[in-house]
Motif scaffolding. Structure first.
Motif, PDB file in Angstrom:
ATOM      1  N   PHE A 259     -11.398  -0.919  13.850  1.00  0.00           N
ATOM      2  CA  PHE A 259     -11.565  -2.283  14.338  1.00  0.00           C
ATOM      3  C   PHE A 259     -10.216  -2.972  14.546  1.00  0.00           C
ATOM      4  CE2 PHE A 259     -11.563  -2.422   9.750  1.00  0.00           C
ATOM      5  CZ  PHE A 259     -10.664  -3.445   9.472  1.00  0.00           C
ATOM      6  N   LEU A 260      -9.136  -2.427  13.979  1.00  0.00           N
ATOM      7  CA  LEU A 260      -7.824  -3.044  14.155  1.00  0.00           C
ATOM      8  C   LEU A 260      -7.365  -2.871  15.597  1.00  0.00           C
ATOM      9  CD1 LEU A 260      -6.138  -1.809  10.874  1.00  0.00           C
ATOM     10  CD2 LEU A 260      -6.993  -4.095  11.355  1.00  0.00           C
ATOM     11  N   GLY A 261      -6.837  -3.932  16.154  1.00  0.00           N
ATOM     12  CA  GLY A 261      -6.441  -3.911  17.549  1.00  0.00           C
ATOM     13  C   GLY A 261      -5.257  -3.021  17.848  1.00  0.00           C
ATOM     14  N   LYS A 262      -4.371  -2.882  16.926  1.00  0.00           N
ATOM     15  CA  LYS A 262      -3.197  -2.043  17.132  1.00  0.00           C
ATOM     16  C   LYS A 262      -2.806  -1.451  15.789  1.00  0.00           C
ATOM     17  CE  LYS A 262      -0.221  -6.069  16.702  1.00  0.00           C
ATOM     18  NZ  LYS A 262       0.796  -6.885  17.307  1.00  0.00           N
ATOM     19  N   PRO A 263      -2.091  -0.360  15.800  1.00  0.00           N
ATOM     20  CA  PRO A 263      -1.695   0.234  14.523  1.00  0.00           C
ATOM     21  C   PRO A 263      -0.691  -0.653  13.787  1.00  0.00           C
ATOM     22  CG  PRO A 263      -0.856   1.532  16.369  1.00  0.00           C
ATOM     23  CD  PRO A 263      -1.671   0.425  16.942  1.00  0.00           C
ATOM     24  N   TYR A 264      -0.893  -0.785  12.494  1.00  0.00           N
ATOM     25  CA  TYR A 264      -0.002  -1.558  11.640  1.00  0.00           C
ATOM     26  C   TYR A 264       0.679  -0.619  10.667  1.00  0.00           C
ATOM     27  CZ  TYR A 264      -2.286  -5.849  13.202  1.00  0.00           C
ATOM     28  OH  TYR A 264      -2.758  -6.880  13.948  1.00  0.00           O
ATOM     29  N   SER A 265       1.887  -0.954  10.291  1.00  0.00           N
ATOM     30  CA  SER A 265       2.573  -0.158   9.281  1.00  0.00           C
ATOM     31  C   SER A 265       1.917  -0.422   7.928  1.00  0.00           C
ATOM     32  CB  SER A 265       4.053  -0.537   9.214  1.00  0.00           C
ATOM     33  OG  SER A 265       4.199  -1.836   8.668  1.00  0.00           O
ATOM     34  N   HIS A 266       2.094   0.512   7.017  1.00  0.00           N
ATOM     35  CA  HIS A 266       1.516   0.332   5.683  1.00  0.00           C
ATOM     36  C   HIS A 266       2.082  -0.915   5.014  1.00  0.00           C
ATOM     37  CE1 HIS A 266      -0.810   3.956   5.607  1.00  0.00           C
ATOM     38  NE2 HIS A 266       0.220   4.680   5.965  1.00  0.00           N
TER      39      HIS A 266
ATOM     40  N   LEU B 174       0.177  -3.954   6.295  1.00  0.00           N
ATOM     41  CA  LEU B 174      -1.162  -4.030   5.712  1.00  0.00           C
ATOM     42  C   LEU B 174      -1.103  -4.462   4.258  1.00  0.00           C
ATOM     43  CD1 LEU B 174      -2.847  -0.876   7.254  1.00  0.00           C
ATOM     44  CD2 LEU B 174      -3.341  -3.257   7.775  1.00  0.00           C
ATOM     45  N   VAL B 175      -0.173  -3.904   3.500  1.00  0.00           N
ATOM     46  CA  VAL B 175      -0.037  -4.265   2.085  1.00  0.00           C
ATOM     47  C   VAL B 175       0.327  -5.733   1.947  1.00  0.00           C
ATOM     48  CG1 VAL B 175       1.356  -3.878   0.017  1.00  0.00           C
ATOM     49  CG2 VAL B 175       0.467  -1.940   1.284  1.00  0.00           C
ATOM     50  N   SER B 176       1.205  -6.229   2.788  1.00  0.00           N
ATOM     51  CA  SER B 176       1.589  -7.638   2.705  1.00  0.00           C
ATOM     52  C   SER B 176       0.402  -8.551   3.007  1.00  0.00           C
ATOM     53  CB  SER B 176       2.754  -7.947   3.627  1.00  0.00           C
ATOM     54  OG  SER B 176       2.368  -7.894   4.979  1.00  0.00           O
TER      55      SER B 176
ATOM     56  N   VAL C 139      -2.777  -7.783   2.468  1.00  0.00           N
ATOM     57  CA  VAL C 139      -3.685  -7.673   1.321  1.00  0.00           C
ATOM     58  C   VAL C 139      -3.167  -8.497   0.152  1.00  0.00           C
ATOM     59  CG1 VAL C 139      -4.587  -6.074  -0.421  1.00  0.00           C
ATOM     60  CG2 VAL C 139      -4.645  -5.451   1.992  1.00  0.00           C
ATOM     61  N   LEU C 140      -1.872  -8.413  -0.132  1.00  0.00           N
ATOM     62  CA  LEU C 140      -1.301  -9.191  -1.232  1.00  0.00           C
ATOM     63  C   LEU C 140      -1.443 -10.690  -0.987  1.00  0.00           C
ATOM     64  CD1 LEU C 140       1.910  -7.141  -2.053  1.00  0.00           C
ATOM     65  CD2 LEU C 140      -0.201  -7.291  -3.386  1.00  0.00           C
ATOM     66  N   ALA C 141      -1.212 -11.118   0.235  1.00  0.00           N
ATOM     67  CA  ALA C 141      -1.348 -12.538   0.562  1.00  0.00           C
ATOM     68  C   ALA C 141      -2.799 -12.997   0.398  1.00  0.00           C
ATOM     69  CB  ALA C 141      -0.877 -12.804   1.988  1.00  0.00           C
ATOM     70  N   ALA C 142      -3.741 -12.175   0.833  1.00  0.00           N
ATOM     71  CA  ALA C 142      -5.149 -12.524   0.692  1.00  0.00           C
ATOM     72  C   ALA C 142      -5.555 -12.561  -0.779  1.00  0.00           C
ATOM     73  CB  ALA C 142      -6.016 -11.529   1.454  1.00  0.00           C
ATOM     74  N   THR C 143      -5.018 -11.640  -1.575  1.00  0.00           N
ATOM     75  CA  THR C 143      -5.319 -11.605  -3.002  1.00  0.00           C
ATOM     76  C   THR C 143      -4.811 -12.855  -3.695  1.00  0.00           C
ATOM     77  OG1 THR C 143      -5.198  -9.202  -3.009  1.00  0.00           O
ATOM     78  CG2 THR C 143      -5.003 -10.285  -5.123  1.00  0.00           C
ATOM     79  N   GLU C 144      -3.574 -13.231  -3.406  1.00  0.00           N
ATOM     80  CA  GLU C 144      -3.002 -14.435  -4.010  1.00  0.00           C
ATOM     81  C   GLU C 144      -3.782 -15.681  -3.602  1.00  0.00           C
ATOM     82  OE1 GLU C 144       1.074 -14.375  -2.784  1.00  0.00           O
ATOM     83  OE2 GLU C 144       1.563 -12.707  -4.136  1.00  0.00           O
ATOM     84  N   LYS C 145      -4.182 -15.742  -2.353  1.00  0.00           N
ATOM     85  CA  LYS C 145      -4.948 -16.896  -1.863  1.00  0.00           C
ATOM     86  C   LYS C 145      -6.304 -16.973  -2.565  1.00  0.00           C
ATOM     87  CE  LYS C 145      -6.740 -18.855   2.432  1.00  0.00           C
ATOM     88  NZ  LYS C 145      -6.879 -18.674   3.879  1.00  0.00           N
ATOM     89  N   ALA C 146      -6.971 -15.826  -2.718  1.00  0.00           N
ATOM     90  CA  ALA C 146      -8.276 -15.804  -3.381  1.00  0.00           C
ATOM     91  C   ALA C 146      -8.153 -16.163  -4.854  1.00  0.00           C
ATOM     92  CB  ALA C 146      -8.917 -14.427  -3.225  1.00  0.00           C
TER      93      ALA C 146
END
Length: 56
Positions: free
Chosen positions: A7-14, A17-19, A21-28
């Motif tokens: 579903f990702l529009g373009k390939p992202y570096s790991h 993606l990790v950044s 996820v970390l931002a979403a975790t901190e926000k949650a």
């Protein structure tokens, strides 16, 4: 990328993606801390879930 990531529009570096996820975790975690009173809603001081009572 794993098959479930098509579903990702373009390939992202790991790292990217990790950044995200970390931002979403901190926000949650920040939102969760604001949403519940200190010590949790079940009376536990450390925020752990209350034990589930065993039934017959």
């Amino acid at each position: 990328m794993p098959p479930g990531a098509v579903f990702l529009g373009k390939p992202y570096s790991h790292a990217t993606l990790v950044s995200h996820v970390l931002a979403a975790t901190e926000k949650a975690q920040a939102a969760r801390a604001l949403a519940k009173p200190q010590g949790g809603t079940d009376g536990t001081a450390d925020g752990a879930a209350a034990p589930i009572p065993k039934t017959a």
